[in-house]
Write an enzyme that holds these catalytic residues in place. Structure first.
Site, short mmCIF file in Angstrom:
data_model
loop_
_atom_site.label_atom_id
_atom_site.label_comp_id
_atom_site.label_asym_id
_atom_site.label_seq_id
_atom_site.Cartn_x
_atom_site.Cartn_y
_atom_site.Cartn_z
N GLY A 14 0.78 -1.24 0.00
CA GLY A 14 0.00 0.00 0.00
C GLY A 14 0.81 1.28 0.00
O GLY A 14 0.35 2.31 0.51
N ASN A 16 1.39 3.04 -2.58
CA ASN A 16 0.65 3.99 -3.44
C ASN A 16 -0.57 4.55 -2.71
O ASN A 16 -0.91 5.71 -2.88
CB ASN A 16 0.25 3.31 -4.76
CG ASN A 16 1.40 3.31 -5.74
OD1 ASN A 16 1.76 4.34 -6.30
ND2 ASN A 16 2.02 2.14 -5.92
N HIS A 112 0.34 1.27 -13.30
CA HIS A 112 1.10 0.11 -13.76
C HIS A 112 2.58 0.49 -13.78
O HIS A 112 2.94 1.56 -14.29
CB HIS A 112 0.63 -0.32 -15.15
CG HIS A 112 1.33 -1.55 -15.61
ND1 HIS A 112 1.02 -2.81 -15.13
CD2 HIS A 112 2.38 -1.71 -16.44
CE1 HIS A 112 1.84 -3.69 -15.68
NE2 HIS A 112 2.68 -3.06 -16.48
N ASP A 153 -4.68 -3.65 -18.69
CA ASP A 153 -3.73 -2.55 -18.95
C ASP A 153 -3.97 -1.88 -20.30
O ASP A 153 -3.06 -1.28 -20.88
CB ASP A 153 -2.27 -3.02 -18.85
CG ASP A 153 -1.92 -3.56 -17.46
OD1 ASP A 153 -2.45 -3.01 -16.47
OD2 ASP A 153 -1.15 -4.52 -17.37
C1 GAR Z 1 3.14 -1.07 -7.48
O1 GAR Z 1 4.43 -1.08 -8.05
C2 GAR Z 1 2.09 -1.04 -8.58
O2 GAR Z 1 2.46 -0.25 -9.67
C3 GAR Z 1 2.02 -2.49 -8.96
O3 GAR Z 1 2.10 -3.18 -7.74
C4 GAR Z 1 2.85 -2.41 -6.79
C5 GAR Z 1 2.03 -2.25 -5.52
O4 GAR Z 1 2.77 -1.61 -4.51
N1 GAR Z 1 0.83 -2.78 -9.69
C6 GAR Z 1 0.76 -3.69 -10.67
O5 GAR Z 1 1.69 -4.38 -11.01
C7 GAR Z 1 -0.60 -3.80 -11.35
N2 GAR Z 1 -0.52 -4.54 -12.56
P1 GAR Z 1 2.06 -0.90 -3.27
O6 GAR Z 1 1.10 -1.93 -2.64
O7 GAR Z 1 3.19 -0.59 -2.33
O8 GAR Z 1 1.35 0.31 -3.76
#
Ligand code: GAR
Length: 202
Positions: A14, A16, A112, A153
């Protein structure tokens, strides 16, 4: 003006989600408010982040439902309960079918961790994206925020930012740089843009 009510969908750490919470606190995300966090599994650390900031959360686990339709109907019910108008997929690892995405046209965005159309679509998620970028030998990668439709995507691109690949990068090191230099900046920015447009339409 009433703020656009946002649900953030998460599956893991989490970071993001944290960037969105920080943006809400520093005022750069002001047209929308994070009204709900939806997690695909009860262990997601993102749930702790939500709780620490007093944001309500729900856990909806795909394998606890007999079908994709039943799962998505429950998701829709939870969103309706909180009056959600916009959805941000922030590291959400469950698949959403057209049945769900078509119910929220131009109201779902996703981050992404590559420059779409490179290293995206089925099977490209999380660290796998960075492993593929390093295996290919690209010198520049980045992140993309796009609208979500029925094509994985494949929705319209909102924002992109390039990030340099460095000599000796591991997938983890590259993932961290892409997050710091691109994802945590782009996602709050795109969320504000879409929330503002939806607010105007109210
Ligand atoms: C992030 O790097 C996001 O871009 C990626 O997963 C990670 C989650 O991190 N998403 C994907 O690959 C979607 N296809 P977070 O839980 O620390 O935000």
């Amino acid at each position: 003006m009433l703020k656009t009510k946002i649900a953030v969908f998460v599956s893991g750490g989490g970071t993001n989600l944290q960037a969105l919470i920080d943006a809400q606190q520093n005022g750069s995300l002001s047209s929308g408010e994070i009204a709900l966090v939806v997690a695909s599994n009860p262990q997601a650390y993102a749930l702790t982040r939500a709780a620490e900031h007093g944001i309500p959360s729900a856990v909806v686990v795909r394998r606890e439902f007999p079908s994709q339709t039943a799962y998505e109907e429950t998701l829709k019910e939870v969103l309706a309960e909180y009056g959600i108008e916009m959805i941000v997929l922030a590291g959400f690892m469950s698949i959403l079918s057209e049945n769900f995405t078509s119910a929220y046209p131009k109201r779902i965005i996703n981050i992404h961790p590559s420059l779409i159309p490179s290293f995206c679509g089925k099977g490209y998620y999380g660290l796998k994206v960075h492993e593929a970028a390093l295996a290919y030998g690209v010198k520049v990668t980045g992140a993309t925020v796009h609208f979500v439709n029925e094509i994985p995507d494949g929705g319209e691109i909102l924002l992109q930012k390039a990030v340099e690949v460095k000599e000796g990068d591991t997938p983890e090191a590259l993932q961290r740089r892409v997050m710091e230099e691109a994802e945590w900046i782009l996602l709050p920015k795109a969320t504000e843009q879409v929330a503002r447009d939806l607010q105007k339409g109210k």
